[in-house]
Design a protein around this motif. Sequence first.
Motif, PDB file in Angstrom:
ATOM      1  N   PRO A   1     -10.987  56.944  93.726  1.00 12.43           N
ATOM      2  CA  PRO A   1     -10.681  55.941  92.721  1.00 12.43           C
ATOM      3  C   PRO A   1     -11.833  55.807  91.725  1.00 12.43           C
ATOM      4  O   PRO A   1     -12.969  56.205  91.983  1.00 12.43           O
ATOM      5  CB  PRO A   1     -10.522  54.645  93.537  1.00 12.43           C
ATOM      6  N   ALA A   2     -11.560  55.248  90.595  1.00 14.84           N
ATOM      7  CA  ALA A   2     -12.537  55.147  89.505  1.00 14.84           C
ATOM      8  C   ALA A   2     -13.770  54.365  89.937  1.00 14.84           C
ATOM      9  O   ALA A   2     -14.892  54.695  89.555  1.00 14.84           O
ATOM     10  CB  ALA A   2     -11.901  54.502  88.285  1.00 14.84           C
ATOM     11  N   GLU A   3     -13.595  53.331  90.776  1.00 13.58           N
ATOM     12  CA  GLU A   3     -14.735  52.528  91.220  1.00 13.58           C
ATOM     13  C   GLU A   3     -15.687  53.363  92.080  1.00 13.58           C
ATOM     14  O   GLU A   3     -16.905  53.313  91.913  1.00 13.58           O
ATOM     15  CB  GLU A   3     -14.256  51.309  92.011  1.00 13.58           C
TER      16      GLU A   3
ATOM     17  N   GLU B   1     -23.711  56.505  89.790  1.00 17.28           N
ATOM     18  CA  GLU B   1     -24.899  55.647  89.769  1.00 17.28           C
ATOM     19  C   GLU B   1     -25.887  56.076  90.853  1.00 17.28           C
ATOM     20  O   GLU B   1     -27.101  56.118  90.630  1.00 17.28           O
ATOM     21  CB  GLU B   1     -24.514  54.179  89.956  1.00 17.28           C
ATOM     22  N   ALA B   2     -25.375  56.399  92.049  1.00 14.11           N
ATOM     23  CA  ALA B   2     -26.249  56.820  93.149  1.00 14.11           C
ATOM     24  C   ALA B   2     -26.968  58.120  92.801  1.00 14.11           C
ATOM     25  O   ALA B   2     -28.169  58.280  93.069  1.00 14.11           O
ATOM     26  CB  ALA B   2     -25.436  56.988  94.432  1.00 14.11           C
ATOM     27  N   VAL B   3     -26.261  59.051  92.171  1.00 14.15           N
ATOM     28  CA  VAL B   3     -26.862  60.321  91.776  1.00 14.15           C
ATOM     29  C   VAL B   3     -27.941  60.087  90.725  1.00 14.15           C
ATOM     30  O   VAL B   3     -29.019  60.670  90.776  1.00 14.15           O
ATOM     31  CB  VAL B   3     -25.774  61.298  91.254  1.00 14.15           C
ATOM     32  N   GLN B   4     -27.672  59.205  89.769  1.00 17.03           N
ATOM     33  CA  GLN B   4     -28.659  58.905  88.725  1.00 17.03           C
ATOM     34  C   GLN B   4     -29.897  58.238  89.315  1.00 17.03           C
ATOM     35  O   GLN B   4     -31.022  58.528  88.922  1.00 17.03           O
ATOM     36  CB  GLN B   4     -28.042  58.019  87.641  1.00 17.03           C
ATOM     37  N   GLU B   5     -29.696  57.318  90.273  1.00 11.87           N
ATOM     38  CA  GLU B   5     -30.835  56.658  90.918  1.00 11.87           C
ATOM     39  C   GLU B   5     -31.683  57.667  91.682  1.00 11.87           C
ATOM     40  O   GLU B   5     -32.916  57.608  91.661  1.00 11.87           O
ATOM     41  CB  GLU B   5     -30.346  55.552  91.855  1.00 11.87           C
TER      42      GLU B   5
END
Length: 176
Positions: free
Chosen positions: A49-51, A58-62
Amino acid sequence: MEQRIGSSSQPLDTAAVDPAAIPGLTSPVPTEPADRVPDPVPLEKEAPPAEEEAAQKEAVQEEAASKTEAEAEPEAETEAPEGPVFEASDRRAKIIADHSGVRLALDDQECEFRWDEIGAVETETSRFGKRFTVTVHTPDRRWYPVEIEAKAKSQHQEWETELDAVLDTYFEESAP
């Protein structure tokens, strides 16, 4: 009376003839039977799902941000303090002595010693040739020699003085 012609000893099974003659050597055992068919790979995966997808991004960017911060910190530590550095190399060997210790390299083999791991550093020059040998001795009675061929015999004295300056600066500080 019957006599045998030739040797009376029996031939030995050796590893050259029969590898099974080596005690403890066993053949590899396959983990899966050969007739087993692998599990089929699913053709379609359900899209998250989109969420969940946004949370994963976000986790990958962090993670990427934390990695870049972690990589930036060691760079600050690797800034060399002011002091003498000895570096000598030829086509096969390389020796570097600086604030962190002594690094020896020969072909594709390398070793690094911190100053607290070194018991002594010995240098030797060949009498007639152009070889300059640096041997690092450790406290556990091991030694690691590397020979470097100089372009001229006069270069040995230059290398000796450069290495002595490094040893006087860094090796004496860490001595007990």
